[in-house]
Design a protein around this motif. Structure first.
Motif, PDB file in Angstrom:
ATOM      1  N   VAL A 116      -8.059  39.741  39.200  1.00 14.18           N
ATOM      2  CA  VAL A 116      -6.911  40.229  39.974  1.00 14.18           C
ATOM      3  C   VAL A 116      -7.080  41.711  40.288  1.00 14.18           C
ATOM      4  O   VAL A 116      -6.842  42.154  41.410  1.00 14.18           O
ATOM      5  CB  VAL A 116      -5.595  39.970  39.194  1.00 14.18           C
TER       6      VAL A 116
ATOM      7  N   ALA B 288       0.321  31.514  46.406  1.00 15.79           N
ATOM      8  CA  ALA B 288      -0.774  31.479  47.380  1.00 15.79           C
ATOM      9  C   ALA B 288      -1.851  32.496  47.016  1.00 15.79           C
ATOM     10  O   ALA B 288      -3.035  32.272  47.261  1.00 15.79           O
ATOM     11  CB  ALA B 288      -0.243  31.739  48.787  1.00 15.79           C
ATOM     12  N   VAL B 289      -1.449  33.608  46.426  1.00 14.45           N
ATOM     13  CA  VAL B 289      -2.402  34.636  46.003  1.00 14.45           C
ATOM     14  C   VAL B 289      -2.958  34.323  44.617  1.00 14.45           C
ATOM     15  O   VAL B 289      -4.168  34.380  44.388  1.00 14.45           O
ATOM     16  CB  VAL B 289      -1.729  36.035  46.005  1.00 14.45           C
ATOM     17  N   LEU B 290      -2.091  33.977  43.676  1.00 11.26           N
ATOM     18  CA  LEU B 290      -2.485  33.800  42.285  1.00 11.26           C
ATOM     19  C   LEU B 290      -3.160  32.453  42.019  1.00 11.26           C
ATOM     20  O   LEU B 290      -4.094  32.378  41.214  1.00 11.26           O
ATOM     21  CB  LEU B 290      -1.258  33.953  41.389  1.00 11.26           C
TER      22      LEU B 290
ATOM     23  N   ALA C  93       4.551  32.593  48.204  1.00  8.19           N
ATOM     24  CA  ALA C  93       3.642  33.684  48.551  1.00  8.19           C
ATOM     25  C   ALA C  93       2.868  34.159  47.317  1.00  8.19           C
ATOM     26  O   ALA C  93       1.657  34.412  47.388  1.00  8.19           O
ATOM     27  CB  ALA C  93       4.416  34.847  49.172  1.00  8.19           C
ATOM     28  N   GLN C  94       3.549  34.277  46.175  1.00  8.06           N
ATOM     29  CA  GLN C  94       2.880  34.705  44.947  1.00  8.06           C
ATOM     30  C   GLN C  94       1.847  33.673  44.511  1.00  8.06           C
ATOM     31  O   GLN C  94       0.739  34.021  44.110  1.00  8.06           O
ATOM     32  CB  GLN C  94       3.901  34.919  43.825  1.00  8.06           C
TER      33      GLN C  94
ATOM     34  N   VAL D  11      -5.183  42.846  44.089  1.00  2.00           N
ATOM     35  CA  VAL D  11      -3.932  42.129  44.331  1.00  2.00           C
ATOM     36  C   VAL D  11      -2.771  43.054  43.962  1.00  2.00           C
ATOM     37  O   VAL D  11      -2.718  43.573  42.855  1.00  2.00           O
ATOM     38  CB  VAL D  11      -3.876  40.828  43.501  1.00  2.00           C
TER      39      VAL D  11
ATOM     40  N   ARG E 159      -9.885  42.259  42.913  1.00  2.00           N
ATOM     41  CA  ARG E 159      -9.467  41.873  44.266  1.00  2.00           C
ATOM     42  C   ARG E 159      -8.402  42.805  44.829  1.00  2.00           C
ATOM     43  O   ARG E 159      -8.039  42.713  45.989  1.00  2.00           O
ATOM     44  CB  ARG E 159      -8.917  40.447  44.265  1.00  2.00           C
TER      45      ARG E 159
END
Length: 133
Positions: free
Chosen positions: A79, A9-11, A6-7, A84, A82
């Motif tokens: 980051v 997928a974002v980063l 999950a991390q 995040v 966005r």
């Protein structure tokens, strides 16, 4: 600090967006970013990076090269733009050892600034880690 799916997928897409493009793209980018984050979250030497993160010199080489090119600052800005949710981690200064050369040795200003940005990003990313139940 291993990045969860999950991390990453974002980063991951954000790293790809800001990383400098080379003739040969870095292999094992997720593992290398995890090694860099682990090193900065733990304050360890580059050579102390666990073997599951791959060769320590690869993470060190990419970190230094990207620092000189301002990549970490661009990533942190992206980051933050966005929104995040990186979380928050508090550090106790009494547990952080300074290097023996930290007693006044001059450092390159640009590299020092990028190191500070990367440490800030590592601390925020550490706050994303799942909490034990």
């Amino acid at each position: 600090m291993m990045l969860t799916d999950a991390q990453w997928a974002v980063l991951g897409p954000l790293v790809e967006q800001c990383r400098p493009h080379a003739k040969v793209p870095p292999s094992h980018l997720r593992r290398t970013i995890g090694a860099i984050l682990w090193r900065h979250a733990n304050g360890a030497r580059w050579g102390a990076i666990p073997a599951e993160f791959g060769p320590w010199w690869m993470a060190a080489q990419i970190f230094i090269r990207w620092s000189r090119l301002g990549m970490w600052e661009r990533l942190l800005t992206l980051v933050q733009e966005r929104g995040v949710p990186l979380g928050m981690t508090f550090l106790d200064g009494t547990s952080i050892r300074a290097h023996q050369k930290a007693a006044g040795a001059a450092r390159k200003q640009a590299l020092q600034h990028n190191v500070a940005r990367m440490k800030h990003l590592a601390v925020l990313a550490a706050g994303m880690a799942p909490r034990p139940a």
